[in-house]
Design a protein around this motif. Sequence first.
Motif, mmCIF file in Angstrom:
data_model
loop_
_atom_site.group_PDB
_atom_site.id
_atom_site.type_symbol
_atom_site.label_atom_id
_atom_site.label_comp_id
_atom_site.label_asym_id
_atom_site.label_seq_id
_atom_site.Cartn_x
_atom_site.Cartn_y
_atom_site.Cartn_z
ATOM 1 N N GLN A 619 -1.468 -3.789 8.691
ATOM 2 C CA GLN A 619 -0.536 -2.659 8.783
ATOM 3 C C GLN A 619 -0.120 -2.185 7.401
ATOM 4 O OE1 GLN A 619 2.474 -4.545 11.118
ATOM 5 N NE2 GLN A 619 1.515 -4.027 13.061
ATOM 6 N N LEU A 620 0.193 -3.131 6.555
ATOM 7 C CA LEU A 620 0.691 -2.789 5.232
ATOM 8 C C LEU A 620 -0.354 -2.015 4.427
ATOM 9 C CD1 LEU A 620 3.144 -3.429 3.326
ATOM 10 C CD2 LEU A 620 1.593 -5.085 2.293
ATOM 11 N N VAL A 621 -1.557 -2.552 4.387
ATOM 12 C CA VAL A 621 -2.602 -1.904 3.579
ATOM 13 C C VAL A 621 -2.921 -0.530 4.153
ATOM 14 C CG1 VAL A 621 -5.007 -2.059 2.848
ATOM 15 C CG2 VAL A 621 -3.528 -4.067 2.714
ATOM 16 N N THR A 622 -3.013 -0.450 5.470
ATOM 17 C CA THR A 622 -3.334 0.829 6.097
ATOM 18 C C THR A 622 -2.234 1.856 5.828
ATOM 19 O OG1 THR A 622 -4.462 -0.363 7.836
ATOM 20 C CG2 THR A 622 -3.923 1.928 8.281
ATOM 21 N N GLN A 623 -1.009 1.414 5.971
ATOM 22 C CA GLN A 623 0.096 2.356 5.791
ATOM 23 C C GLN A 623 0.197 2.846 4.368
ATOM 24 O OE1 GLN A 623 3.389 0.116 7.180
ATOM 25 N NE2 GLN A 623 3.339 1.045 9.195
ATOM 26 N N VAL A 624 0.131 1.933 3.428
ATOM 27 C CA VAL A 624 0.314 2.349 2.047
ATOM 28 C C VAL A 624 -0.889 3.170 1.593
ATOM 29 C CG1 VAL A 624 -0.548 0.291 0.888
ATOM 30 C CG2 VAL A 624 1.238 1.629 -0.174
ATOM 31 N N ALA A 625 -2.060 2.812 2.086
ATOM 32 C CA ALA A 625 -3.240 3.605 1.760
ATOM 33 C C ALA A 625 -3.081 5.015 2.317
ATOM 34 C CB ALA A 625 -4.492 2.946 2.326
ATOM 35 N N GLY A 626 -2.401 5.114 3.440
ATOM 36 C CA GLY A 626 -2.182 6.410 4.070
ATOM 37 C C GLY A 626 -1.333 7.352 3.238
ATOM 38 N N ARG A 627 -0.678 6.825 2.202
ATOM 39 C CA ARG A 627 0.119 7.695 1.326
ATOM 40 C C ARG A 627 -0.760 8.493 0.387
ATOM 41 N NH1 ARG A 627 2.395 8.339 4.615
ATOM 42 N NH2 ARG A 627 1.823 6.506 5.757
ATOM 43 N N ALA A 628 -1.998 8.046 0.189
ATOM 44 C CA ALA A 628 -2.874 8.690 -0.799
ATOM 45 C C ALA A 628 -3.746 9.758 -0.164
ATOM 46 C CB ALA A 628 -3.754 7.643 -1.476
ATOM 47 N N GLY A 629 -3.999 10.798 -0.927
ATOM 48 C CA GLY A 629 -4.959 11.807 -0.508
ATOM 49 C C GLY A 629 -4.512 12.628 0.673
ATOM 50 N N ARG A 630 -3.226 12.924 0.754
ATOM 51 C CA ARG A 630 -2.736 13.716 1.876
ATOM 52 C C ARG A 630 -2.763 15.208 1.598
ATOM 53 N NH1 ARG A 630 0.083 10.308 5.568
ATOM 54 N NH2 ARG A 630 1.351 11.963 6.416
ATOM 55 N N GLY A 631 -2.917 15.559 0.317
ATOM 56 C CA GLY A 631 -2.987 16.977 -0.018
ATOM 57 C C GLY A 631 -4.406 17.302 -0.456
ATOM 58 N N ASP A 632 -4.507 18.240 -1.411
ATOM 59 C CA ASP A 632 -5.834 18.635 -1.846
ATOM 60 C C ASP A 632 -6.399 17.683 -2.892
ATOM 61 O OD1 ASP A 632 -5.887 20.848 -0.167
ATOM 62 O OD2 ASP A 632 -4.551 21.918 -1.538
ATOM 63 N N VAL A 633 -5.520 16.810 -3.414
ATOM 64 C CA VAL A 633 -5.954 15.853 -4.419
ATOM 65 C C VAL A 633 -6.518 14.630 -3.703
ATOM 66 C CG1 VAL A 633 -5.135 14.448 -6.337
ATOM 67 C CG2 VAL A 633 -4.036 16.634 -5.845
#
Length: 776
Positions: A619-633
Amino acid sequence: MPYRAGGAYTLGVKPPRAIESSPRLWVEQGEHVVGPVATVAVVGPIDKVLSYSVPPEIADSLSVGQRVTVPIGKRGRIMRGFCVGIDEKEWDSSLRSIESLVDPESFLTPDLLELGRWIARHYACTLGTTLNALVPDAVRRHRGHIVIKRVHLAVSLQEIEAGGKRIGAKQRALLDRLSQSAEAVERSALLGDTQASPATLRTLERRGWVGVDAVRTPLPPPNFDLPGVEPDFALNEDQQSAVARMHAIIDDGGFRVLLLFGVSGSGKTEVYIRSMRRVLAAGGQAMLLVPEIALTTQLVNRLASRFQHVAVVHSGLTQASRSRTWSAIRSGEKKVIIGTRSAVFAPCPSLGLIVVDEEQEPSYKNLQAPRFHVRDVAIKRGHQLDIPVLLGSATPSLESWHNCTRLGHFERIDLPHRVRNLPLPPITVVDINDEYQETRGVPLLSRVLLAGLEETLRRGRQAVLLMNRRGYANWIFCPSCKHRMVCASCNVTMVYHAAVGELICHYCRRRLPAPDLCPNPSCRSRMVRAGSGTQRIEERLRQRFPKARIVRVDSDTMVHERSYRRVIAEFEDRKIDCIVGTQMIAKGLDFPFVSFVGVIGADTTMAMTDFRAGERLFQLVTQVAGRAGRGDVPGEVVVQTTSPDAPSLRAAVRHDYEAFAAEELEIRRRTGMPPFSRLTRIVVADPREPRSREAARLLAEGIRKVASELEASDVDVMGPMPCALARLRNRYRFELIVRCASAKQMQRLVDRIRGSRMLAVKAASVVVDVDPVSLT
Ligand code: ADP
Ligand code: ZN
Ligand code: ZN
């Protein structure tokens, strides 16, 4: 049990006038008396409801759910409690009576009272203590209310004139003004209009000509509504079908649990919003529960701009706001309720949908009695109200996931892709064993991680670094042959506990002394023990990147909600380059310029002494990874670990929840752990170690006996054993873990345990935690 919401309970038999002076006797029949008897759940450690007679003078104002005071024990100590039932009964003089009413009304609606009964039973908490937790204190104290006095004529003008008393000019003005109005007139307006003095009004009152009523009125509740901003995108196909399914379920009505399984950034919030709107359009109220205050900030702002009549309920509210918000929810004025834990008890008169965001979050579990789980209470409330409950997650709890395949009223709705087809970020795993080999020293920050961070900062993008410091235990590894310490009966990695110098298996609780040298006969290298915290990482980063704007976010630096809100706002405005924090920052946040996420010590999660360690790591790795790459970057994730082969980590790297769930469920099935069983954890604590140990032993013995009486073959009592945190606040802690095949089985057992005097062992405290989310 007769109950009238808001009004007083009306008694079938009125007290005969003749015996009114003797409050306890209503209708005498020889030695016995027939009259109303109330059952009262005392707020405190008395685990049963008690009966009291209802004195005539309060009978008309007493209702079920109302607070009363009653005498307790031989000495008749006066305690508070809740009236939980009123019955017409026969009694004799040995029955004591209710002493007084605490509140003029009941703050518990019938459905909340019923929910409270379930919580008290399921979570083994006294009913009084449970009911006490359902209504905020601020509400009972009428915080945020003002008292408005209203004046009315008590007798007609003619009668007053006929009485022959002299009526002065100001008195006349007051009486005239009142006689012109069909209703009572607000006192301040009355005095203002007539220019009469309060003394004049008091004279009229004394003469019995006018009556004055004081009405407590809530001030307007805080307004969370923001100017409406509709997004400019259209729902994608997955979202459309999810919304269509939700609409159909809402339109059909009835209880159902929907698990919205959507990867991070798949647009789950949009599905929540459209579902909630459907309910509002039909005149209902909708509730959205979020796990932590940290998560509310962004979400609340986002939702508040999409709805009207929003109420926000969380622990950071002032007493006045809390009380006013509660009233506005109860009156139906607020339509959308967003909040943390206690919001699940919002007194909604027309609730049509409950949404639980990030349903897998351990912070949904209440850490004080009653030790309820918000998700499970939400499901129960949905069941009682016969309305749908929507659970959302990218990494559902294995309980909910398993329920979807097991129970007919559970259903999964999938959002398998990120919106706008954004890719999920690639995750690189750095093996700290290798790093150690090459750099000779336990590295805090690996070279890969530092390089990624440097590049991100150089390009002016943002980074999030997560150090999960919640694990107090550290890890132990052999840097040469990578030998791991594995439990012989469970085949899982054992965890090093510095406090006791032992390795412990999270599944069967087997313990071993921690070896200094690698047990691998062909290796025999010195084992390495390691651990670190957010503060050290922050220091290291400041040395390395002196120009970067770095902020640490953990429970030490974020004492107030406003500090957190400020950090979020500054990060959003790109005034901060890098956030270093604990799991607080892993979830929910949606920032388009975060391109780098680092997870430091993905092992400390593994080190939580818990069979759910693998699940938490995933859960932790998935969630924190989910913070990256949410926009055009585009995003990039680096995870540092000493156990790169941990199956849950490998599944997280592949963004493969289903594989993780299948594998982990297999382990749970094999080891008989939830969701294939139910657990209750009992912790006995006392400043004296032998006393604590002995109390735990007696308790274990008693429970084993009850289990055998119940002829429950699949009940297991593990322990007593020292807790993972064996000594806490100067108390020695021992635990028992009771395992049953089903919730029903557990309920029977817990009922029996409470029915006996068993829990009254000689120890400073005994805590019963049904369905624990953590075994620390
Ligand atoms: P989740 O909760 O599933 O991680 P969010 O609901 O936070 O995802 O959505 C992620 C972002 O995508 C938000 O900024 C949201 O406004 C945006 N979004 C949602 N649906 C769409 C869509 N259909 N098209 C484009 N952007 C969307
Ligand atoms: Zn070795
Ligand atoms: Zn084991």
